[in-house]
Design a protein around this motif. Structure first.
Motif, PDB file in Angstrom:
ATOM      1  N   HIS A  60      -4.175  -4.084  -4.117  1.00  0.00           N
ATOM      2  CA  HIS A  60      -3.243  -3.724  -3.043  1.00  0.00           C
ATOM      3  C   HIS A  60      -2.258  -2.708  -3.604  1.00  0.00           C
ATOM      4  N   LEU A  61      -2.251  -1.498  -3.031  1.00  0.00           N
ATOM      5  CA  LEU A  61      -1.389  -0.423  -3.513  1.00  0.00           C
ATOM      6  C   LEU A  61      -0.489   0.072  -2.397  1.00  0.00           C
ATOM      7  N   ASN A  62       0.789   0.204  -2.695  1.00  0.00           N
ATOM      8  CA  ASN A  62       1.723   0.891  -1.808  1.00  0.00           C
ATOM      9  C   ASN A  62       2.031   2.246  -2.444  1.00  0.00           C
ATOM     10  N   ILE A  63       1.628   3.312  -1.791  1.00  0.00           N
ATOM     11  CA  ILE A  63       1.765   4.647  -2.360  1.00  0.00           C
ATOM     12  C   ILE A  63       2.422   5.579  -1.355  1.00  0.00           C
ATOM     13  N   VAL A  64       2.831   6.746  -1.828  1.00  0.00           N
ATOM     14  CA  VAL A  64       3.412   7.780  -0.979  1.00  0.00           C
ATOM     15  C   VAL A  64       2.652   9.077  -1.221  1.00  0.00           C
ATOM     16  N   VAL A  65       2.160   9.684  -0.164  1.00  0.00           N
ATOM     17  CA  VAL A  65       1.607  11.033  -0.256  1.00  0.00           C
ATOM     18  C   VAL A  65       2.770  11.982   0.001  1.00  0.00           C
ATOM     19  N   PRO A  66       3.166  12.781  -0.992  1.00  0.00           N
ATOM     20  CA  PRO A  66       4.389  13.576  -0.879  1.00  0.00           C
ATOM     21  C   PRO A  66       4.323  14.643   0.210  1.00  0.00           C
ATOM     22  N   SER A  67       5.485  14.941   0.767  1.00  0.00           N
ATOM     23  CA  SER A  67       5.566  15.925   1.846  1.00  0.00           C
ATOM     24  C   SER A  67       5.153  17.310   1.379  1.00  0.00           C
ATOM     25  N   SER A  68       5.406  17.635   0.089  1.00  0.00           N
ATOM     26  CA  SER A  68       5.029  18.955  -0.414  1.00  0.00           C
ATOM     27  C   SER A  68       3.522  19.166  -0.342  1.00  0.00           C
ATOM     28  N   ARG A  84      12.876   7.596   0.451  1.00  0.00           N
ATOM     29  CA  ARG A  84      11.601   8.302   0.445  1.00  0.00           C
ATOM     30  C   ARG A  84      11.872   9.803   0.572  1.00  0.00           C
ATOM     31  N   ASP A  85      10.863  10.624   0.243  1.00  0.00           N
ATOM     32  CA  ASP A  85      11.073  12.066   0.183  1.00  0.00           C
ATOM     33  C   ASP A  85      10.570  12.805   1.405  1.00  0.00           C
ATOM     34  N   GLY A  86      10.229  12.091   2.465  1.00  0.00           N
ATOM     35  CA  GLY A  86       9.672  12.738   3.637  1.00  0.00           C
ATOM     36  C   GLY A  86       8.161  12.715   3.652  1.00  0.00           C
ATOM     37  N   GLY A  87       7.552  12.144   2.590  1.00  0.00           N
ATOM     38  CA  GLY A  87       6.107  11.976   2.590  1.00  0.00           C
ATOM     39  C   GLY A  87       5.721  10.792   3.460  1.00  0.00           C
ATOM     40  N   LEU A  88       4.440  10.427   3.420  1.00  0.00           N
ATOM     41  CA  LEU A  88       3.966   9.310   4.230  1.00  0.00           C
ATOM     42  C   LEU A  88       3.730   8.088   3.355  1.00  0.00           C
ATOM     43  N   ASP A  89       4.292   6.952   3.773  1.00  0.00           N
ATOM     44  CA  ASP A  89       4.107   5.671   3.089  1.00  0.00           C
ATOM     45  C   ASP A  89       2.767   5.070   3.490  1.00  0.00           C
ATOM     46  N   LEU A  90       2.041   4.567   2.514  1.00  0.00           N
ATOM     47  CA  LEU A  90       0.735   3.988   2.776  1.00  0.00           C
ATOM     48  C   LEU A  90       0.627   2.616   2.133  1.00  0.00           C
ATOM     49  N   SER A  91       0.045   1.669   2.852  1.00  0.00           N
ATOM     50  CA  SER A  91      -0.358   0.388   2.282  1.00  0.00           C
ATOM     51  C   SER A  91      -1.873   0.397   2.242  1.00  0.00           C
ATOM     52  N   THR A  92      -2.455   0.265   1.056  1.00  0.00           N
ATOM     53  CA  THR A  92      -3.895   0.393   0.923  1.00  0.00           C
ATOM     54  C   THR A  92      -4.510  -0.804   0.222  1.00  0.00           C
ATOM     55  N   VAL A  93      -5.694  -1.166   0.671  1.00  0.00           N
ATOM     56  CA  VAL A  93      -6.537  -2.141  -0.004  1.00  0.00           C
ATOM     57  C   VAL A  93      -7.938  -1.561   0.077  1.00  0.00           C
ATOM     58  N   ARG A 131     -12.488  -2.306   3.762  1.00  0.00           N
ATOM     59  CA  ARG A 131     -11.547  -1.530   2.973  1.00  0.00           C
ATOM     60  C   ARG A 131     -10.663  -0.734   3.902  1.00  0.00           C
ATOM     61  N   GLY A 132      -9.370  -0.795   3.698  1.00  0.00           N
ATOM     62  CA  GLY A 132      -8.508  -0.154   4.669  1.00  0.00           C
ATOM     63  C   GLY A 132      -7.252   0.454   4.091  1.00  0.00           C
ATOM     64  N   CYS A 133      -6.655   1.320   4.889  1.00  0.00           N
ATOM     65  CA  CYS A 133      -5.394   1.969   4.562  1.00  0.00           C
ATOM     66  C   CYS A 133      -4.579   2.052   5.841  1.00  0.00           C
ATOM     67  N   VAL A 134      -3.333   1.632   5.776  1.00  0.00           N
ATOM     68  CA  VAL A 134      -2.428   1.723   6.921  1.00  0.00           C
ATOM     69  C   VAL A 134      -1.315   2.705   6.596  1.00  0.00           C
ATOM     70  N   VAL A 135      -1.135   3.684   7.467  1.00  0.00           N
ATOM     71  CA  VAL A 135      -0.017   4.622   7.341  1.00  0.00           C
ATOM     72  C   VAL A 135       1.178   3.964   8.007  1.00  0.00           C
ATOM     73  N   CYS A 136       2.171   3.602   7.209  1.00  0.00           N
ATOM     74  CA  CYS A 136       3.291   2.796   7.695  1.00  0.00           C
ATOM     75  C   CYS A 136       4.375   3.659   8.336  1.00  0.00           C
ATOM     76  N   PRO A 137       5.160   3.065   9.240  1.00  0.00           N
ATOM     77  CA  PRO A 137       6.320   3.782   9.762  1.00  0.00           C
ATOM     78  C   PRO A 137       7.258   4.145   8.625  1.00  0.00           C
ATOM     79  N   PRO A 138       8.011   5.241   8.766  1.00  0.00           N
ATOM     80  CA  PRO A 138       8.918   5.645   7.676  1.00  0.00           C
ATOM     81  C   PRO A 138       9.971   4.584   7.416  1.00  0.00           C
ATOM     82  N   ARG A 139      10.202   4.342   6.146  1.00  0.00           N
ATOM     83  CA  ARG A 139      11.265   3.398   5.782  1.00  0.00           C
ATOM     84  C   ARG A 139      12.617   4.057   6.014  1.00  0.00           C
ATOM     85  N   ARG A 140      13.660   3.248   6.128  1.00  0.00           N
ATOM     86  CA  ARG A 140      14.977   3.777   6.501  1.00  0.00           C
ATOM     87  C   ARG A 140      15.669   4.499   5.363  1.00  0.00           C
ATOM     88  N   ALA A 141      15.225   4.298   4.121  1.00  0.00           N
ATOM     89  CA  ALA A 141      15.860   4.969   2.982  1.00  0.00           C
ATOM     90  C   ALA A 141      14.894   4.997   1.822  1.00  0.00           C
TER      91      ALA A 141
END
Length: 321
Positions: free
Chosen positions: A100-108, A290-299, A278-288
């Motif tokens: 289970h990985l929580n990752i961020v794909v950066p906005s850049s 983060r760099d503007g990228g997309l938060d992901l919860s993946t398994v 196997r799945g990946c969920v693109v999560c709603p932006p957290r309130r603080a």
């Protein structure tokens, strides 16, 4: 302590509750609402509608602003016997352990892909398209052997079919299908990001066709005003297990706007301990934080492939800086 109640079996059984909710309070005054549910009764949009109603009732708003609607049109087709057999086979299959990985794909990186820096695709590219292309290539390179070059490595993404069938406001049953983007492992691993975006965009253009296709996925015959339940809009699972993965976008689901009386949630996460796909969920932006990228919860990767996957992602992100 787990923050959500899990079903005792591999999946929800006939005698188990259709919905499980656990509230965990912390000494600091914060709390976590953990929700587990049987997907048969509602899709993501329907579950969010229910939680929003709970939040309104908790804040003294009665009746809730959205009245629940459940309808069934008997003229709509249902899954074939082969669909049910495929799904039962997947349920009986005991999946290997996945990380289970929580990752961020950066906005850049997302911005550079949308600008065509990694291959011109000559079409509109959304942030989700860019992220799916990134995950698809990085995961394929990390998780599949070079000898698997000609083997299938499809991407699937969940589609909300409500706009296409005229689902009424308040409908909470399943109204989703999974669109499949077919490709070989070699094509994904060695192709440029722009080529993968192009494949994803073409698959998106064909989403309305999901309502008219027959076969295992069921279909839709007639006007777009009809609403089907889970059976009619669920596509049969592919026979592949580890080679494929699916993506679900929660950013516009409304989960980040649910208010139980203390405001919107600081973070929305997906967590699964028993994985049937196997799945990946693109999560709603957290309130603080983060760099503007997309938060992901993946398994979707085995533990032995985690470092390789994160390495591929880091190299691709560095190339965008």
């Amino acid at each position: 302590m787990d923050l959500a109640v899990l079903y005792p079996g591999l999946l929800c059984r006939d005698a188990d509750p259709l919905l499980l909710v656990q509230v965990t309070e912390f000494a600091c005054g914060g709390f976590v609402v953990g929700v587990s549910s049987n997907h048969v009764i509602a899709d993501g949009a329907g579950t969010v509608q229910f939680l929003q109603a709970v939040g309104e009732l908790a804040r003294g708003i009665s009746p809730p602003s959205c009245f629940p609607i459940r309808s069934w049109d008997d003229s709509l087709p249902v899954p074939t016997a082969s669909t049910g057999a495929t799904q039962k086979s997947a349920i009986k299959h005991e999946p290997p352990h996945l990380a289970h990985l929580n990752i961020v794909v950066p906005s850049s990186l997302i911005s550079r892909i949308k600008a065509g820096a990694f291959g011109s695709f000559g079409e509109l590219c959304t942030s989700l398209d860019a992220v799916m292309a990134v995950l698809w290539r990085c995961r394929t390179r990390a998780a599949l052997s070079p000898s698997d070059g000609e083997s299938p490595a499809p991407l699937k993404f969940v589609c909300n079919m409500r706009p296409y069938v005229g689902a009424p406001a308040g409908y909470y049953g399943n109204c989703i299908r999974a669109q499949v983007v077919p490709a070989t492992a070699g094509a994904v691993a060695n192709g440029c990001i722009g080529d993968l975006v192009r494949l994803i965009r073409r698959a998106k253009d064909k989403i309305p066709d999901l309502l008219s296709t027959g076969g295992d996925g069921g279909g839709h015959s007639g006007s777009g005003s009809r609403v089907a339940d889970a059976a009619a809009f669920h596509q049969a699972q592919a026979p592949l297990w580890y080679e494929a993965f699916s993506v679900t976008d929660w950013r516009y689901s409304g989960l980040d706007a649910i208010d139980f009386g203390s405001g919107a949630p600081a973070r929305v996460l997906w967590h699964a301990k028993r994985i049937m796909e196997r799945g990946c969920v693109v999560c709603p932006p957290r309130r603080a934080g983060r760099d503007g990228g997309l938060d992901l919860s993946t398994v979707f990767v085995k533990p032995e492939h985690v470092d390789a996957f994160l390495g591929e992602l880091a190299r691709l992100a560095a190339s965008a800086e």
